[in-house]
Design a protein around this motif. Structure first.
Motif, mmCIF file in Angstrom:
data_model
loop_
_atom_site.group_PDB
_atom_site.id
_atom_site.type_symbol
_atom_site.label_atom_id
_atom_site.label_comp_id
_atom_site.label_asym_id
_atom_site.label_seq_id
_atom_site.Cartn_x
_atom_site.Cartn_y
_atom_site.Cartn_z
ATOM 1 N N ASP A 60 -12.220 -7.898 0.236
ATOM 2 C CA ASP A 60 -11.290 -7.033 -0.489
ATOM 3 C C ASP A 60 -11.859 -6.611 -1.834
ATOM 4 O O ASP A 60 -12.303 -7.443 -2.624
ATOM 5 C CB ASP A 60 -9.962 -7.774 -0.714
ATOM 6 C CG ASP A 60 -8.967 -6.948 -1.500
ATOM 7 O OD1 ASP A 60 -8.383 -6.020 -0.916
ATOM 8 O OD2 ASP A 60 -8.780 -7.217 -2.705
ATOM 9 N N ALA A 62 -11.710 -3.205 -5.099
ATOM 10 C CA ALA A 62 -11.044 -2.046 -5.690
ATOM 11 C C ALA A 62 -12.129 -1.208 -6.347
ATOM 12 O O ALA A 62 -13.228 -1.702 -6.636
ATOM 13 C CB ALA A 62 -9.997 -2.463 -6.712
ATOM 14 N N SER A 94 -11.528 -3.540 2.548
ATOM 15 C CA SER A 94 -10.449 -2.826 1.869
ATOM 16 C C SER A 94 -10.854 -2.475 0.450
ATOM 17 O O SER A 94 -11.636 -3.187 -0.186
ATOM 18 C CB SER A 94 -9.172 -3.666 1.850
ATOM 19 O OG SER A 94 -9.371 -4.889 1.167
ATOM 20 N N THR A 95 -10.315 -1.355 -0.032
ATOM 21 C CA THR A 95 -10.503 -0.988 -1.434
ATOM 22 C C THR A 95 -9.235 -0.308 -1.930
ATOM 23 O O THR A 95 -8.304 -0.035 -1.157
ATOM 24 C CB THR A 95 -11.745 -0.117 -1.649
ATOM 25 O OG1 THR A 95 -12.068 -0.108 -3.051
ATOM 26 C CG2 THR A 95 -11.537 1.308 -1.162
ATOM 27 N N LYS A 96 -9.203 -0.047 -3.235
ATOM 28 C CA LYS A 96 -7.980 0.446 -3.878
ATOM 29 C C LYS A 96 -8.322 1.476 -4.937
ATOM 30 O O LYS A 96 -9.462 1.532 -5.425
ATOM 31 C CB LYS A 96 -7.230 -0.713 -4.551
ATOM 32 C CG LYS A 96 -7.102 -1.968 -3.728
ATOM 33 C CD LYS A 96 -6.463 -3.080 -4.527
ATOM 34 C CE LYS A 96 -6.648 -4.420 -3.854
ATOM 35 N NZ LYS A 96 -8.040 -4.925 -3.970
ATOM 36 N N PHE A 134 -6.937 1.180 2.783
ATOM 37 C CA PHE A 134 -7.007 1.841 1.479
ATOM 38 C C PHE A 134 -5.660 1.684 0.797
ATOM 39 O O PHE A 134 -4.625 2.066 1.334
ATOM 40 C CB PHE A 134 -7.351 3.322 1.632
ATOM 41 C CG PHE A 134 -7.468 4.071 0.331
ATOM 42 C CD1 PHE A 134 -8.239 3.577 -0.706
ATOM 43 C CD2 PHE A 134 -6.802 5.287 0.147
ATOM 44 C CE1 PHE A 134 -8.360 4.262 -1.913
ATOM 45 C CE2 PHE A 134 -6.918 5.990 -1.041
ATOM 46 C CZ PHE A 134 -7.699 5.479 -2.077
ATOM 47 N N TYR A 135 -5.680 1.079 -0.398
ATOM 48 C CA TYR A 135 -4.456 0.778 -1.135
ATOM 49 C C TYR A 135 -4.244 1.731 -2.308
ATOM 50 O O TYR A 135 -5.206 2.114 -2.989
ATOM 51 C CB TYR A 135 -4.535 -0.612 -1.776
ATOM 52 C CG TYR A 135 -4.474 -1.809 -0.897
ATOM 53 C CD1 TYR A 135 -3.260 -2.445 -0.615
ATOM 54 C CD2 TYR A 135 -5.643 -2.382 -0.385
ATOM 55 C CE1 TYR A 135 -3.212 -3.599 0.150
ATOM 56 C CE2 TYR A 135 -5.598 -3.535 0.391
ATOM 57 C CZ TYR A 135 -4.382 -4.136 0.649
ATOM 58 O OH TYR A 135 -4.329 -5.281 1.396
ATOM 59 N N HIS A 136 -2.977 2.040 -2.583
ATOM 60 C CA HIS A 136 -2.629 2.482 -3.926
ATOM 61 C C HIS A 136 -2.416 1.212 -4.737
ATOM 62 O O HIS A 136 -1.630 0.349 -4.350
ATOM 63 C CB HIS A 136 -1.375 3.344 -3.936
ATOM 64 C CG HIS A 136 -1.053 3.874 -5.299
ATOM 65 N ND1 HIS A 136 0.233 3.924 -5.803
ATOM 66 C CD2 HIS A 136 -1.862 4.342 -6.292
ATOM 67 C CE1 HIS A 136 0.201 4.419 -7.035
ATOM 68 N NE2 HIS A 136 -1.060 4.673 -7.353
ATOM 69 N N HIS A 137 -3.103 1.121 -5.873
ATOM 70 C CA HIS A 137 -3.272 -0.152 -6.572
ATOM 71 C C HIS A 137 -2.068 -0.548 -7.430
ATOM 72 O O HIS A 137 -1.882 -1.729 -7.745
ATOM 73 C CB HIS A 137 -4.526 -0.084 -7.451
ATOM 74 C CG HIS A 137 -5.166 -1.404 -7.695
ATOM 75 N ND1 HIS A 137 -6.447 -1.530 -8.178
ATOM 76 C CD2 HIS A 137 -4.732 -2.673 -7.525
ATOM 77 C CE1 HIS A 137 -6.761 -2.812 -8.301
ATOM 78 N NE2 HIS A 137 -5.737 -3.528 -7.922
ATOM 79 N N ARG A 138 -1.262 0.430 -7.861
ATOM 80 C CA ARG A 138 -0.100 0.094 -8.686
ATOM 81 C C ARG A 138 0.894 1.251 -8.676
ATOM 82 O O ARG A 138 0.543 2.389 -8.387
ATOM 83 C CB ARG A 138 -0.504 -0.206 -10.127
ATOM 84 C CG ARG A 138 -1.199 0.951 -10.847
ATOM 85 C CD ARG A 138 -1.330 0.648 -12.322
ATOM 86 N NE ARG A 138 -2.260 1.537 -12.989
ATOM 87 C CZ ARG A 138 -2.410 1.573 -14.313
ATOM 88 N NH1 ARG A 138 -1.683 0.789 -15.084
ATOM 89 N NH2 ARG A 138 -3.286 2.388 -14.876
ATOM 90 N N SER A 167 -0.229 -2.007 -3.419
ATOM 91 C CA SER A 167 -0.485 -3.195 -4.233
ATOM 92 C C SER A 167 0.343 -3.137 -5.513
ATOM 93 O O SER A 167 0.476 -2.074 -6.127
ATOM 94 C CB SER A 167 -1.977 -3.281 -4.571
ATOM 95 O OG SER A 167 -2.264 -4.455 -5.303
ATOM 96 N N GLN A 192 -0.184 -5.943 -1.152
ATOM 97 C CA GLN A 192 -1.001 -6.936 -1.867
ATOM 98 C C GLN A 192 -0.358 -7.202 -3.223
ATOM 99 O O GLN A 192 -0.208 -6.295 -4.036
ATOM 100 C CB GLN A 192 -2.438 -6.452 -2.050
ATOM 101 C CG GLN A 192 -3.323 -7.525 -2.673
ATOM 102 C CD GLN A 192 -4.796 -7.161 -2.698
ATOM 103 O OE1 GLN A 192 -5.482 -7.408 -3.684
ATOM 104 N NE2 GLN A 192 -5.285 -6.581 -1.615
#
Length: 337
Positions: A60, A62, A94-96, A134-138, A167, A192
């Motif tokens: 994992d 970002a 995974s990345t963000k 693929f994440y949106h981090h906040r 996330s 996450q």
């Protein structure tokens, strides 16, 4: 040339992420620390080899992990190219995007332009055609949620991501985002969030309950509360510790005499259970049925091996043990951020 252990899948548990078909190992490797350009490349390789050899197939990242931002993705990309090409279809990468990455209005937050540009940059750094998650981090309250979720959906539609995640969301925002993603037929499968014995935020902000109701998985980061839930600080703060070396993360001021006393109480309970404190802390997170996987960080391979015992030797909690842990935590719950 690295050759993975033939027994790598024998002792790891793999769990469905919510109601999706994506299965993650109970323990995943986070590259937040120790994969930047200030770390040993040889050690990075050994961390990845040790993890994969023991069934940890999920790495994992970002976009801004480093230092410098982007360097963790770049270093993992080199490791993948040199050692893991034959295993790409076994890996979950995974990345963000969402925290500050580059200067200007589009190097941050959750606009369509920002997220899709960041994903392209991440793929280039890692030398990959796609990421698995693929994440949106906040959360970003200044950008319409429909725009942010639409960007995640396009990432999947373009073939650059297989699944998407969110996330650092709370329960209320999660429900709104999930409804949009469902309408867009976007495979949103995982949240996450920070979660540990000391940090119950996802219990208090509705995230844990909402994810369960919506059929989404949860992967927990900082399960050891940035190292507080280990035996490292039982006798005070070592001079070479993260608390002294890097004030961006665990702050020395967090390790008050009162909190150290609570940590020692938890350590005594862990010893009664036949575990180290870190193993018990990981077991506690994994004891929750809503948790798909727990993210660990490591500075050396031996730490991965120690933490793996929380998965390989399943330790169930009695009601009395859970009561004791809750009582200790309630006396001074601490959010490490």
């Amino acid at each position: 040339m690295y050759q993975a252990s033939e027994t790598r899948y024998e002792n790891m548990i793999y769990c469905q992420s919510g109601e999706s078909g994506l299965r993650l190992p109970h323990m995943s490797l986070g590259l937040w620390h120790n994969f930047g350009d200030n770390s040993s490349y040889e050690n990075m390789k050994q961390l990845c080899f040790t993890a994969f050899d023991h069934g940890i197939i999920h790495f994992d990242l970002a976009n801004n992990y480093g230092p410098e931002p982007g360097s963790a993705e770049k270093n993992l990309g080199l490791i993948l190219k040199e050692n893991f090409q034959a295993y790409r279809d076994e890996l979950v990468i995974s990345t963000k995007a969402g925290y500050e990455m580059w200067a200007g209005p589009y190097g941050n937050w959750g606009s369509r332009k920002s997220l899709l540009a960041s994903l392209d940059q991440s793929l280039k750094r890692m030398g990959l055609e796609y990421v698995d998650i693929f994440y949106h981090h906040r959360m970003d309250f200044s950008t319409p949620l429909e725009e942010t979720m639409g960007a995640l959906a396009q990432a999947v539609q373009s073939g650059k991501a297989l699944y998407v995640g969110l996330s650092n969301y709370d329960g209320k925002r999660l429900k709104k985002a999930s409804a949009i993603l469902q309408e867009l037929r976007c495979p949103f499968v995982i949240c996450q969030n920070r979660y540990s014995i000391f940090d119950r935020t996802i219990e208090n902000n509705g995230l844990k309950q909402a994810a369960d109701e919506l059929g989404k998985g949860i992967i927990a980061f900082s399960p050891l509360a940035q190292g507080m839930l280990t035996d490292r600080y039982l006798d005070g703060i070592p001079e070479d510790s993260r608390a002294k070396a890097d004030a961006r993360y665990l702050k020395e001021s967090a390790l008050t005499p009162k909190r150290l006393a609570l940590i020692r109480e938890l350590n005594a309970l862990a010893a009664e259970r036949g575990q180290t404190l870190s193993q018990m802390a990981l077991s506690w997170v994994l004891n929750s049925s809503e948790i798909t996987s727990v993210l660990i960080g490591a500075s050396k391979p031996s730490q991965i091996l120690e933490n793996l015992k929380a998965v390989e030797d399943i330790y169930y909690f009695t009601d009395e043990e859970l009561r004791i842990i809750d009582d200790i935590a309630s006396r001074q719950v601490y959010n490490t951020r």
